[in-house]
Scaffold this active site. Sequence first.
Site, PDB file in Angstrom:
ATOM      1  N   HIS A 136       0.900  -1.131   0.000  1.00 47.40           N
ATOM      2  CA  HIS A 136       0.000   0.000   0.000  1.00 47.40           C
ATOM      3  C   HIS A 136       0.934   1.173   0.000  1.00 47.40           C
ATOM      4  CE1 HIS A 136      -2.920   2.879   1.877  1.00 47.40           C
ATOM      5  NE2 HIS A 136      -3.623   2.338   0.914  1.00 47.40           N
ATOM      6  N   HIS A 171      10.579   0.826   9.849  1.00 48.80           N
ATOM      7  CA  HIS A 171       9.718   1.878  10.400  1.00 48.80           C
ATOM      8  C   HIS A 171      10.467   2.694  11.455  1.00 48.80           C
ATOM      9  CE1 HIS A 171       5.935   1.714   8.525  1.00 48.80           C
ATOM     10  NE2 HIS A 171       5.572   0.519   8.946  1.00 48.80           N
ATOM     11  N   ASP A 187       1.634  -0.010  13.856  1.00 54.78           N
ATOM     12  CA  ASP A 187       1.277  -0.151  12.463  1.00 54.78           C
ATOM     13  C   ASP A 187      -0.039   0.465  12.112  1.00 54.78           C
ATOM     14  OD1 ASP A 187       2.739  -0.930  10.443  1.00 54.78           O
ATOM     15  OD2 ASP A 187       2.699  -3.055  10.943  1.00 54.78           O
ATOM     16  N   GLY A 198       1.702   3.562  10.621  1.00 58.13           N
ATOM     17  CA  GLY A 198       0.490   4.259  10.214  1.00 58.13           C
ATOM     18  C   GLY A 198      -0.276   4.924  11.343  1.00 58.13           C
ATOM     19  N   ASP A 225       3.757   3.179   5.256  1.00 58.92           N
ATOM     20  CA  ASP A 225       4.604   2.323   4.428  1.00 58.92           C
ATOM     21  C   ASP A 225       5.554   3.090   3.529  1.00 58.92           C
ATOM     22  OD1 ASP A 225       3.748  -0.019   5.405  1.00 58.92           O
ATOM     23  OD2 ASP A 225       2.261  -0.403   3.843  1.00 58.92           O
ATOM     24  N   ARG A 229       0.811  14.348   3.916  1.00 60.84           N
ATOM     25  CA  ARG A 229       0.346  15.718   4.127  1.00 60.84           C
ATOM     26  C   ARG A 229       0.980  16.701   3.152  1.00 60.84           C
ATOM     27  NH1 ARG A 229      -2.720  13.763   7.354  1.00 60.84           N
ATOM     28  NH2 ARG A 229      -2.416  13.461   9.592  1.00 60.84           N
ATOM     29  N   ALA A 230       0.175  17.643   2.729  1.00 59.33           N
ATOM     30  CA  ALA A 230       0.706  18.783   1.983  1.00 59.33           C
ATOM     31  C   ALA A 230       1.135  19.816   3.018  1.00 59.33           C
ATOM     32  CB  ALA A 230      -0.362  19.354   1.083  1.00 59.33           C
ATOM     33  N   ASN A 278      -4.745  24.955   5.406  1.00 61.08           N
ATOM     34  CA  ASN A 278      -3.845  24.283   4.468  1.00 61.08           C
ATOM     35  C   ASN A 278      -4.341  22.864   4.262  1.00 61.08           C
ATOM     36  OD1 ASN A 278      -1.844  22.866   3.181  1.00 61.08           O
ATOM     37  ND2 ASN A 278      -0.262  23.249   4.716  1.00 61.08           N
ATOM     38  N   SER A 302      -4.432  19.523   1.211  1.00 62.96           N
ATOM     39  CA  SER A 302      -3.603  19.070   0.093  1.00 62.96           C
ATOM     40  C   SER A 302      -4.181  19.507  -1.246  1.00 62.96           C
ATOM     41  CB  SER A 302      -3.467  17.553   0.142  1.00 62.96           C
ATOM     42  OG  SER A 302      -4.742  16.961   0.233  1.00 62.96           O
TER      43      SER A 302
END
Lengths: 339, 567
Positions: free
Chosen positions: B11, B128, B147, B300, B328, B411-412, B521, B523
């Site tokens: 993913h 990770h 995770d 995650g 990931d 994230r943007a 803000n 994305s």
Amino acid sequence: MDLGPERPICKRCVLPHSPPDIVLDAEGVCSICRQEEARQSRSDDPPLLETDFVRLLQKHRGKGTHDCLVMCSGGKDSTAALYYMKRRYRMNPLAFMFDHGFEQQDAIDNVRRAADALGVDLLFYRTDAVRGLFRKMVVSGSRAVLCHPCSIWYMSLTFEMAARFDIPLIIAGWTKGQSARPGVMTRCACNVDAPEYRSMGEATKAFLKTLRDDPQYRDFPSSMEEAVARARKRHHATVLSPHWFLDQAAEDYVEVIRREVGWRPVAESYPAGSTNCSLNFLSVWNSLRHFGYTHYHVEMAKMVRQGLMTREEALRALEVNFGDETLARVLERLEPPAK
Amino acid sequence: MTVAGLSAFYHDSAACVAGNGGLLVAAQEERLDRVKGSAAFPGRALDACLQAAGITIMDVDEIAFYEKPFLKFERMLADHLRAFPFSYASFRRTMPAWLGERLVLPLVLRRNLGWERPVRFVTHHLAHAASAFLVSPFEEAAVLTVDGVGEWTTTAWGIGRGTSIEIREEIRYPDSLGLLYTAVTTWLGFEANRGEGKVMALGGFGRPVLLDRLRQVAGLRPDGSFRLDQSFFRFERGGVMWSPRFEREFGPPRVPGSDLGERYLDMAASLQALLEEAMLALARHVHERTGLRRLCMAGGVALNCAANGRILEETPFQEVFVQPAAGDAGAALGAAAVIRHCVHGLPREVVMRDAFLGPEYPVSRMRRALAARGLPTTEVPPEEMQRRVADRIASGAVVGWFQGRMEFGPRALGHRSILADPRNPAMKDILNARVKHREPFRPYGASVLAEETGAWFERDTESPFMLFAVRVRPEQRSRVPSALHVDGTCRHQTVTPESDPLYHGLIRQFHGLTGVPMVINTSFNDNNEPIVCTPEDAVACFLKNDLDVLALGPFLVEKGPPETASP
Ligand SMILES: [Zn+2]
């Protein structure tokens, strides 16, 4: 210089109304753009990645005295290709330049300087052998494009050199506008079956047919396909251009080759900023006269559609930048040398 | 030494190129192949990273591959897994490595890249952990990886020192908070692997009245370890993830798309509360066992801003570093870092102070992208750009903001962002209706001037990656209604003049105009598309959606007339 009546130009690309091959619709958009629009929404061709290119290079790296033959014209694209092969991909190229007698000295100097700066071997081959063919074409008043038989000849010669030196890889400086997909590679850059080449291509074919009765050019290949097929019988070489795989526009690499190998644009060439031979003026004049556009228009239209060039940049580059005196000078050189 | 790290086939595939002298480039495949969460071999991402680094695959010495046992094998291995002893186990007794992948990957690399040099596999938790610790500003720290939702292995913690990482303990499938979260997410009528973020947001609207019962289902212990009561779930069979017993206890599942009644809102709130409780307990446990003051987090679940915010506030850890690509994708970076630092002992050179690790595009290409779509190419100097964009935001415009290198991670952060005015209470609905097409209950994050954070938030810590939900000061809340979650928190990104001078200057201009030192803000993408990557993507998204302004590098494009005249 009389180029016939003004033709309306497509609002999106740079192609003119030139039936039957190119037709502008009511919105002023040409049939090629429309067709491309439909194609893009349909297919999703995977991109060519640089890692793909390197993988292909790895197969041939270090084989023989030279592992690739680079077709050099002295222009920015082929000079960048030579630069990339030596510096970026660390191959061992043999630079190959072919002069049919109409190459400009500036272009030849560019190739010499690049070969010197990069420390690669240069094979320079000059011949008068095709001058008669060009002359015949001009005298016949054919609508054929001079560059077509010339590129067939150049390609045949390149394959010949690759066979002679047992080089497995031929590198050209073809840009994304000239090429499309791997399938087209074997046709060597121009897809002459594309609709915008149909009439031009037919004229060239018709002219090449007339050569069969000519004792001097009887063996001349009737098409690029035939030239490639003949060459393949003797020696297998893969033809690739690094530009297909790189995410860079010309202005990005022009800066690099100016700095690294002293590349300079030639004083007079069409389109503006290119490094084409002087015979090209004649070819351009002939195509403009008969069709209202040249193969450079086709190439740049493609680049405009792909966003590699703006329409304004293309229109500026395609403006006719030479006159009758230039044509007269080239015609003079086409005459047979005094015997 | 240059190492390419790859994360693929699960993913969110990604590639990373790491080398001497601080070279670090990373990108997610989805941005290049335009398939959201793309799990494809990251060939395009690798190519983009190499070209951005100015090198070719020939310059790469080793490829590191992030290895993860994955959910697809779930049923086949179910019995085997059942036999796994519960509780923390040692690193050595870890799950058998999946031989298939080890055999297949070298072939994939040979086919795709002509690769004949070494391929290294880096185990899941190590990759990770490394993705957070080895690029953190800490010389020594505790490392916790939890995770993501819907995944297999679950939790591990260890200690990072210099260039070494030691995993101390781990919890494995099926005792997974992630799986519990996903099971309940699907019971709530959302899609597995996609809907978890929505559930987190939804949690704010309910009351955690089911927390006690969920605690029992999860078998949560004071040390943060847990053992799911499997009679509530049916992970091994196809179909739904919960059992009839779960339905007897909590009622029938919600029909997707139907009304979100109180019962479901309460479940979402309880689930989020349970996750936060478990994360807090875990973090406290890790602190107790290590005695360290600093914590690095990845995996995650480390993207759960609410839980992160509470760890920062309620545990003895004084500094927390969460790597922005915590999932990931980030493990590609972690795998490369493990090989360079832990295996080859090379010194750590990069501290990740921003997320701008992706490719960037020359101005020439931006100009062409605009011209190709018939848009004007007027270049504007930075000060004028900041002034005019701030002005348009303050007068209600929705702005596409495309600058510099692309962010790595979900994230943007001001390089591929859509910006808007947080003062306007209707802005959330405007964004939802015009561009983002998201559920109305999901909050938007905000970028805030770092120097103003203390005056506006209850906690004045740096948060460059928008990974902590922090409470906005009550007296300020009414001034930024659209950046506020229902619980009074805001996911905020702190912006300093050092990390992003252009963006900082823009927000400063906005502050000067409005007295509010932050902008919304979100994305730069349409709801179901990956975030834009190239200038062409940005222009297409701008034209397709109802954005008013596009700031593309130095180019400023405005759609329609400005709402108010410029001062
Ligand atoms: Zn057109």
